[in-house]
Write a protein that holds these residues in place. Structure first.
Motif, PDB file in Angstrom:
ATOM      1  N   GLY A 151     -26.893  60.190 -84.730  1.00  9.17           N
ATOM      2  CA  GLY A 151     -26.810  58.745 -84.991  1.00  9.17           C
ATOM      3  C   GLY A 151     -27.104  58.433 -86.452  1.00  9.17           C
ATOM      4  O   GLY A 151     -26.415  57.621 -87.075  1.00  9.17           O
ATOM      5  N   LEU A 152     -28.114  59.080 -86.997  1.00 12.22           N
ATOM      6  CA  LEU A 152     -28.467  58.851 -88.410  1.00 12.22           C
ATOM      7  C   LEU A 152     -27.305  59.261 -89.316  1.00 12.22           C
ATOM      8  O   LEU A 152     -26.974  58.562 -90.270  1.00 12.22           O
ATOM      9  CB  LEU A 152     -29.739  59.633 -88.762  1.00 12.22           C
ATOM     10  CG  LEU A 152     -31.031  59.095 -88.113  1.00 12.22           C
ATOM     11  CD1 LEU A 152     -32.151  60.124 -88.198  1.00 12.22           C
ATOM     12  CD2 LEU A 152     -31.458  57.788 -88.783  1.00 12.22           C
ATOM     13  N   ARG A 153     -26.681  60.360 -89.000  1.00 12.98           N
ATOM     14  CA  ARG A 153     -25.507  60.809 -89.788  1.00 12.98           C
ATOM     15  C   ARG A 153     -24.382  59.784 -89.684  1.00 12.98           C
ATOM     16  O   ARG A 153     -23.763  59.426 -90.675  1.00 12.98           O
ATOM     17  CB  ARG A 153     -24.981  62.141 -89.258  1.00 12.98           C
ATOM     18  CG  ARG A 153     -25.961  63.254 -89.314  1.00 12.98           C
ATOM     19  CD  ARG A 153     -25.839  63.998 -90.620  1.00 12.98           C
ATOM     20  NE  ARG A 153     -26.679  65.173 -90.572  1.00 12.98           N
ATOM     21  CZ  ARG A 153     -27.399  65.602 -91.588  1.00 12.98           C
ATOM     22  NH1 ARG A 153     -27.367  64.960 -92.737  1.00 12.98           N
ATOM     23  NH2 ARG A 153     -28.144  66.673 -91.474  1.00 12.98           N
ATOM     24  N   GLU A 154     -24.112  59.351 -88.440  1.00 13.32           N
ATOM     25  CA  GLU A 154     -23.015  58.388 -88.244  1.00 13.32           C
ATOM     26  C   GLU A 154     -23.244  57.101 -89.012  1.00 13.32           C
ATOM     27  O   GLU A 154     -22.312  56.456 -89.466  1.00 13.32           O
ATOM     28  CB  GLU A 154     -22.872  58.061 -86.746  1.00 13.32           C
ATOM     29  CG  GLU A 154     -22.119  59.123 -85.975  1.00 13.32           C
ATOM     30  CD  GLU A 154     -22.227  58.919 -84.476  1.00 13.32           C
ATOM     31  OE1 GLU A 154     -22.029  59.897 -83.748  1.00 13.32           O
ATOM     32  OE2 GLU A 154     -22.534  57.783 -84.044  1.00 13.32           O
ATOM     33  N   GLN A 155     -24.546  56.747 -89.146  1.00 16.65           N
ATOM     34  CA  GLN A 155     -24.880  55.509 -89.876  1.00 16.65           C
ATOM     35  C   GLN A 155     -24.884  55.737 -91.386  1.00 16.65           C
ATOM     36  O   GLN A 155     -25.239  54.857 -92.141  1.00 16.65           O
ATOM     37  CB  GLN A 155     -26.262  55.000 -89.443  1.00 16.65           C
ATOM     38  CG  GLN A 155     -26.385  54.647 -87.977  1.00 16.65           C
ATOM     39  CD  GLN A 155     -25.455  53.503 -87.591  1.00 16.65           C
ATOM     40  OE1 GLN A 155     -25.459  52.456 -88.228  1.00 16.65           O
ATOM     41  NE2 GLN A 155     -24.648  53.716 -86.559  1.00 16.65           N
ATOM     42  N   GLY A 156     -24.608  56.965 -91.819  1.00 18.40           N
ATOM     43  CA  GLY A 156     -24.427  57.224 -93.239  1.00 18.40           C
ATOM     44  C   GLY A 156     -25.662  57.692 -93.981  1.00 18.40           C
ATOM     45  O   GLY A 156     -25.688  57.641 -95.221  1.00 18.40           O
ATOM     46  N   ALA A 157     -26.697  58.133 -93.254  1.00 13.49           N
ATOM     47  CA  ALA A 157     -27.901  58.634 -93.948  1.00 13.49           C
ATOM     48  C   ALA A 157     -27.490  59.721 -94.942  1.00 13.49           C
ATOM     49  O   ALA A 157     -26.642  60.569 -94.647  1.00 13.49           O
ATOM     50  CB  ALA A 157     -28.896  59.192 -92.936  1.00 13.49           C
TER      51      ALA A 157
END
Ligand code: R5P
Length: 303
Positions: A75-81
């Protein structure tokens, strides 16, 4: 450069708050809950695009945490972290580091691959390395390891007069020696035979030359506490003063803590890598420098 965002798995807010304070970071919010059928719901509630993210997740009960970890990291990756580091003061799944019997899964390697695919780096405390020389033997992401021995030694110096450091088995000798040197105390190790998860015997060496000293049993993990309990009973049975029990990772499965207390030690104290009533040694400040180092490493690599 923006401040790092610190998220945590449920029940780990204390760790996340301490990291946020020490890293001058900001707390990120996420919602994780279970649907009635047992599935996980995960929602990243704080904008994390292009931010450096630290996920605080000590990994006692790793089977319960594995899917929430997977969903959160994805989820963090998908949100662009921009970068996602795992701070796991206790890192599970290192014991099965070889195939003792045919057909066994070397879970340490599988778990290492699982985490290494999800995160850009990991910081942990005294992982239980036996056949692996270093985490890098199995973890393909950058790792930093904190040694709890200096913090244990400081606690012993402050709380036990004339200590004698006692390790549970010969495997622990190097680590026990480090604690003893830090505490300016002599040390010895017992010999231990484990016949099963809960079947442990230890043999106390002759401690008579250290008469007048208080035995301090030190171990990296207290899980079933069978090791510590057997050692306390053995020392007391041999007429030595009740030992102080000092552990790094307070797993204490089932009634382990009560069983150890019933054996009559002079005290039980653990590091706070796993939250437990016996926590008395703050290890979290030692995590900060390596986390900063890994955060900077990524920034420098990008620059
Ligand atoms: C063994 O190699 C470790 O250092 C500990 O002695 C062990 O993990 C303790 O386990 P338990 O509390 O289940 O006896």
């Amino acid at each position: 450069m923006s401040k790092p965002l610190i998220f945590c798995l449920p029940g780990q807010a204390e760790l996340a708050d301490a990291l946020a304070r020490g890293l001058d970071g900001e707390r990120g919010e996420l919602e994780i809950r279970r649907f009635p059928d047992g599935e996980s719901y995960v929602r990243i509630q704080t904008e994390c695009r292009d931010r450096a993210v630290v996920l605080a997740a000590t990994l006692a009960n790793p089977d319960d945490l594995a899917l929430p970890l997977l969903f959160t990291a994805r989820g963090l990756r998908e949100q662009g972290a921009g970068q996602v580091l795992l701070v796991a003061p206790y890192l599970a799944y290192l014991r099965q580091d070889t195939r003792f019997h045919s057909g066994e899964v070397v879970t340490s390697a599988v778990f290492a691959e699982f985490l290494s695919r999800l995160f850009d780096g990991i910081v942990t405390i005294d992982p239980h390395l036996h056949r692996y020389r270093a985490l890098d033997d199995v973890y393909t992401m950058p790792s930093r390891v904190i040694h709890a021995a200096p913090a244990l030694a400081r606690w012993i110096v402050a709380h036990v007069s004339a200590p004698l450091i006692v390790g549970p088995d010969s495997e622990s000798e190097q680590w026990v020696q480090e604690v003893a040197e830090g505490a300016g105390a002599p040390f010895t190790v017992m010999s231990k035979v484990r016949r099963g998860d809960r079947d442990v015997t230890v043999e106390a060496p002759d401690l008579s030359r250290w008469q007048g000293r208080t035995p301090v049993l030190v171990d990296d993990i207290v899980s079933t506490a069978r090791t510590m309990t057997a050692a306390v009973r053995q020392l007391r049975g041999a007429g030595y003063p009740p030992p102080v029990c000092v552990g790094v990772h307070a797993i204490f499965s089932g009634d382990a803590y009560q069983t150890l207390q019933a054996a009559g030690p002079a005290g039980i104290v653990t590091g706070n890598s796993v939250p437990h009533p016996s926590n008395g040694i703050d290890l979290i400040p030692d995590l900060l420098a390596p986390v900063i180092e890994l955060l900077d490493r990524e920034i420098n690599a990008a620059g």
